[in-house]
Design a protein around this motif. Sequence first.
Motif, PDB file in Angstrom:
ATOM      1  N   LEU A  81      -6.840  -0.828  11.171  1.00 49.81           N
ATOM      2  CA  LEU A  81      -5.777   0.192  11.834  1.00 49.81           C
ATOM      3  C   LEU A  81      -5.659   0.077  13.420  1.00 49.81           C
ATOM      4  O   LEU A  81      -6.588   0.309  14.192  1.00 49.81           O
ATOM      5  CB  LEU A  81      -6.139   1.593  11.509  1.00 49.81           C
ATOM      6  CG  LEU A  81      -4.870   2.569  12.337  1.00 49.81           C
ATOM      7  CD1 LEU A  81      -3.666   2.579  11.597  1.00 49.81           C
ATOM      8  CD2 LEU A  81      -5.516   4.136  12.045  1.00 49.81           C
ATOM      9  N   VAL A 112      -0.931  -1.570  10.898  1.00 45.19           N
ATOM     10  CA  VAL A 112      -1.961  -1.794   9.984  1.00 45.19           C
ATOM     11  C   VAL A 112      -1.992  -3.398   9.723  1.00 45.19           C
ATOM     12  O   VAL A 112      -0.968  -3.958   9.396  1.00 45.19           O
ATOM     13  CB  VAL A 112      -1.857  -1.043   8.670  1.00 45.19           C
ATOM     14  CG1 VAL A 112      -2.824  -1.621   7.642  1.00 45.19           C
ATOM     15  CG2 VAL A 112      -1.945   0.304   8.765  1.00 45.19           C
ATOM     16  N   ARG A 136       2.053  -4.114   9.418  1.00 42.93           N
ATOM     17  CA  ARG A 136       2.923  -3.069   9.097  1.00 42.93           C
ATOM     18  C   ARG A 136       2.862  -2.146  10.094  1.00 42.93           C
ATOM     19  O   ARG A 136       1.502  -1.367  10.276  1.00 42.93           O
ATOM     20  CB  ARG A 136       2.345  -2.725   7.628  1.00 42.93           C
ATOM     21  CG  ARG A 136       3.022  -1.496   6.972  1.00 42.93           C
ATOM     22  CD  ARG A 136       2.731  -1.358   5.499  1.00 42.93           C
ATOM     23  NE  ARG A 136       1.436  -1.280   5.527  1.00 42.93           N
ATOM     24  CZ  ARG A 136       0.725  -0.105   5.200  1.00 42.93           C
ATOM     25  NH1 ARG A 136       1.552   0.899   5.360  1.00 42.93           N
ATOM     26  NH2 ARG A 136      -0.553   0.129   4.731  1.00 42.93           N
ATOM     27  N   GLU A 137       4.001  -1.774  10.788  1.00 46.89           N
ATOM     28  CA  GLU A 137       4.019  -0.731  11.552  1.00 46.89           C
ATOM     29  C   GLU A 137       3.824   0.667  10.821  1.00 46.89           C
ATOM     30  O   GLU A 137       4.619   0.719   9.685  1.00 46.89           O
ATOM     31  CB  GLU A 137       5.240  -0.520  12.299  1.00 46.89           C
ATOM     32  CG  GLU A 137       5.706  -1.578  13.293  1.00 46.89           C
ATOM     33  CD  GLU A 137       4.637  -1.627  14.467  1.00 46.89           C
ATOM     34  OE1 GLU A 137       4.312  -0.531  14.953  1.00 46.89           O
ATOM     35  OE2 GLU A 137       4.342  -2.544  14.864  1.00 46.89           O
ATOM     36  N   VAL A 138       2.995   1.531  11.368  1.00 46.50           N
ATOM     37  CA  VAL A 138       2.982   2.904  10.576  1.00 46.50           C
ATOM     38  C   VAL A 138       2.995   4.287  11.508  1.00 46.50           C
ATOM     39  O   VAL A 138       2.593   3.778  12.636  1.00 46.50           O
ATOM     40  CB  VAL A 138       1.585   2.909   9.804  1.00 46.50           C
ATOM     41  CG1 VAL A 138       1.484   2.052   8.667  1.00 46.50           C
ATOM     42  CG2 VAL A 138       0.401   2.752  10.826  1.00 46.50           C
ATOM     43  N   SER A 139       3.234   5.384  10.979  1.00 48.57           N
ATOM     44  CA  SER A 139       3.258   6.618  11.688  1.00 48.57           C
ATOM     45  C   SER A 139       3.123   7.409  10.722  1.00 48.57           C
ATOM     46  O   SER A 139       3.115   7.528   9.463  1.00 48.57           O
ATOM     47  CB  SER A 139       4.694   6.751  12.364  1.00 48.57           C
ATOM     48  OG  SER A 139       5.905   6.668  11.640  1.00 48.57           O
ATOM     49  N   VAL A 193      -0.990   8.082   6.910  1.00 42.51           N
ATOM     50  CA  VAL A 193      -1.766   7.097   6.487  1.00 42.51           C
ATOM     51  C   VAL A 193      -2.896   7.189   5.627  1.00 42.51           C
ATOM     52  O   VAL A 193      -3.801   6.388   5.562  1.00 42.51           O
ATOM     53  CB  VAL A 193      -1.933   6.063   7.587  1.00 42.51           C
ATOM     54  CG1 VAL A 193      -0.906   5.634   8.506  1.00 42.51           C
ATOM     55  CG2 VAL A 193      -2.983   7.098   8.659  1.00 42.51           C
TER      56      VAL A 193
END
Length: 245
Positions: free
Chosen positions: A185, A217, A225-228, A231
Amino acid sequence: MRLLLLSNSTNHGTGYLEHALETVLTFLDGAALTFVPYALADHDAYTAKVAAALAPSGTRVTGLHEAADPRAEIERAEAVFVGGGNTFRLLDTLGRLGLLAPLADRVRDGLPYMGASAGTNIAGLTIRTTNDMPIAQPASFEALGLVPFQLNPHFLDADPTSTHRGETREQRLAEFLEVNDVPVLGLREGTWLAVQDGAARIGGSAVGAGAPGPAVVFARGAAPREVSGDVSELLGTTPRFDVPA
């Protein structure tokens, strides 16, 4: 467990912890804070800096280095904050003092754990994805293992206009994944990971030009992979180290 893992402790143009202060104070909920300053050389000055930042809120801060018996201090702590600096020096010092297992055990039993930068690095399984220079040699790269994946605070996106031809952060993390099957992350500046009640969420706002979101990630066999937000699926990771692709 209750974890608050900050990518950084200071945003450009703001004071120490200022960008996350409301979240920090909510997390602490009035608890006295035991500060772990081992990632920097001057423990007294570092502890004073944290104390000054939290003084307006009435939060009492005590440096772990001041305790005659650091293990006993961890046992009676109400909340702990492990500050940033050099991750290798931090892990080496905690290991030499015999504090890694007692700290991890207490956090798993409910001691609120806050980290920033190096303090966030050691919340993961190992420090293999730190950005720091190995100025000290810990007995092992194994860290607290509070989450079953790797962390990369201060994640920097490549600047497409730069003439620098060295490796980007993304390339370095791709190299990690060539040898280890463990998600990473990447937390951009100004963001954090909060874990509580079996759930994990990204908070804060990424700073810096061109940041597409708060975190990203990296996983073997997949595009970044974009994350918000939520998670929590990362908490179900089955890590595999030293398994070349």
